[in-house]
Design a protein around this motif. Structure first.
Motif, short mmCIF file in Angstrom:
data_model
loop_
_atom_site.label_atom_id
_atom_site.label_comp_id
_atom_site.label_asym_id
_atom_site.label_seq_id
_atom_site.Cartn_x
_atom_site.Cartn_y
_atom_site.Cartn_z
N PRO A 41 0.81 -1.22 0.00
CA PRO A 41 0.00 0.00 0.00
C PRO A 41 0.85 1.28 0.00
O PRO A 41 0.48 2.27 -0.61
N LEU A 42 2.00 1.24 0.66
CA LEU A 42 2.88 2.41 0.68
C LEU A 42 3.48 2.67 -0.71
O LEU A 42 3.66 3.82 -1.10
N VAL A 43 3.78 1.62 -1.43
CA VAL A 43 4.30 1.77 -2.79
C VAL A 43 3.25 2.41 -3.69
O VAL A 43 3.54 3.34 -4.45
N VAL A 44 2.01 1.95 -3.57
CA VAL A 44 0.93 2.52 -4.37
C VAL A 44 0.72 3.99 -4.00
O VAL A 44 0.54 4.85 -4.87
N LEU A 45 0.78 4.31 -2.71
CA LEU A 45 0.64 5.70 -2.26
C LEU A 45 1.76 6.57 -2.80
O LEU A 45 1.52 7.68 -3.27
N ALA A 46 2.99 6.06 -2.77
CA ALA A 46 4.14 6.82 -3.29
C ALA A 46 3.99 7.09 -4.78
O ALA A 46 4.29 8.20 -5.25
N ILE A 47 3.51 6.12 -5.53
CA ILE A 47 3.30 6.32 -6.97
C ILE A 47 2.22 7.37 -7.20
O ILE A 47 2.36 8.25 -8.06
N GLY A 48 1.15 7.32 -6.44
CA GLY A 48 0.09 8.32 -6.56
C GLY A 48 0.59 9.72 -6.24
O GLY A 48 0.29 10.68 -6.96
N LEU A 49 1.38 9.85 -5.18
CA LEU A 49 1.93 11.16 -4.82
C LEU A 49 2.89 11.67 -5.90
O LEU A 49 2.90 12.86 -6.21
N ALA A 50 3.69 10.77 -6.47
CA ALA A 50 4.59 11.17 -7.55
C ALA A 50 3.81 11.68 -8.75
O ALA A 50 4.19 12.67 -9.38
N ILE A 52 0.81 13.09 -8.66
CA ILE A 52 0.25 14.40 -8.29
C ILE A 52 1.32 15.48 -8.40
O ILE A 52 1.09 16.55 -8.97
N MET A 53 2.52 15.20 -7.88
CA MET A 53 3.60 16.19 -7.94
C MET A 53 4.00 16.46 -9.39
O MET A 53 4.23 17.61 -9.76
N LEU A 54 4.07 15.43 -10.21
CA LEU A 54 4.44 15.62 -11.61
C LEU A 54 3.40 16.46 -12.33
O LEU A 54 3.74 17.33 -13.13
N ARG A 55 2.14 16.25 -12.03
CA ARG A 55 1.09 17.03 -12.69
C ARG A 55 1.16 18.50 -12.28
O ARG A 55 0.84 19.38 -13.07
N HIS A 56 1.62 18.78 -11.06
CA HIS A 56 1.72 20.16 -10.61
C HIS A 56 2.88 20.90 -11.27
O HIS A 56 2.85 22.13 -11.36
N VAL A 57 3.90 20.19 -11.75
CA VAL A 57 5.01 20.88 -12.41
C VAL A 57 4.85 20.88 -13.92
O VAL A 57 5.68 21.45 -14.62
N THR A 58 3.82 20.24 -14.42
CA THR A 58 3.56 20.29 -15.86
C THR A 58 2.48 21.33 -16.14
O THR A 58 1.77 21.75 -15.24
N HIS A 59 2.39 21.73 -17.36
CA HIS A 59 1.36 22.70 -17.73
C HIS A 59 0.79 22.33 -19.09
O HIS A 59 1.41 21.63 -19.86
N GLY A 60 -0.39 22.78 -19.30
CA GLY A 60 -1.04 22.53 -20.59
C GLY A 60 -1.64 21.14 -20.66
O GLY A 60 -1.41 20.29 -19.82
N PRO A 61 -2.40 20.91 -21.71
CA PRO A 61 -3.02 19.60 -21.90
C PRO A 61 -1.99 18.58 -22.37
O PRO A 61 -0.91 18.93 -22.84
N ALA A 62 -2.32 17.33 -22.25
CA ALA A 62 -1.44 16.27 -22.75
C ALA A 62 -1.35 16.36 -24.27
O ALA A 62 -2.22 16.94 -24.92
N GLY A 63 -0.33 15.78 -24.82
CA GLY A 63 -0.02 15.94 -26.23
C GLY A 63 -1.10 15.55 -27.22
O GLY A 63 -1.17 16.11 -28.30
N TRP A 64 -1.96 14.61 -26.87
CA TRP A 64 -2.96 14.18 -27.84
C TRP A 64 -4.03 15.24 -28.07
O TRP A 64 -4.82 15.13 -28.97
N ARG A 65 -4.04 16.28 -27.26
CA ARG A 65 -5.02 17.35 -27.45
C ARG A 65 -4.48 18.48 -28.32
O ARG A 65 -5.04 19.54 -28.38
#
Length: 70
Positions: A41-50, A52-65
């Motif tokens: 469960p801690l591994v899954v939580l760490a992946i989820g937090l990673a 969330i953090m990655l989405r906060h440092v990215t901007h704009g829509p994903a490339g397929w848009r």
């Protein structure tokens, strides 16, 4: 960073999980030696937090848009 990096991170992670599941079904990987049962469960939580953090440092829509261009 653009939305592509988030897409690549999540796609790569999904590919690793898929490969691990295939190997697990082939009895090649003993997950109890890699990740103790209580830590899963801690591994899954760490992946989820990673993610969330990655989405906060990215901007704009994903490339397929179309990168936000219309």
């Amino acid at each position: 960073m653009t939305g592509w990096k988030t897409l690549l991170f999540n796609g790569g992670l999904a590919a690793l999980v898929l490969a691990a599941e295939i190997l697990d079904h082939l009895a090649v990987v003993d997950w109890r030696q890699i990740v103790p049962p209580g830590a899963a469960p801690l591994v899954v939580l760490a992946i989820g937090l990673a993610n969330i953090m990655l989405r906060h440092v990215t901007h704009g829509p994903a490339g397929w848009r179309g990168g936000g261009r219309r």
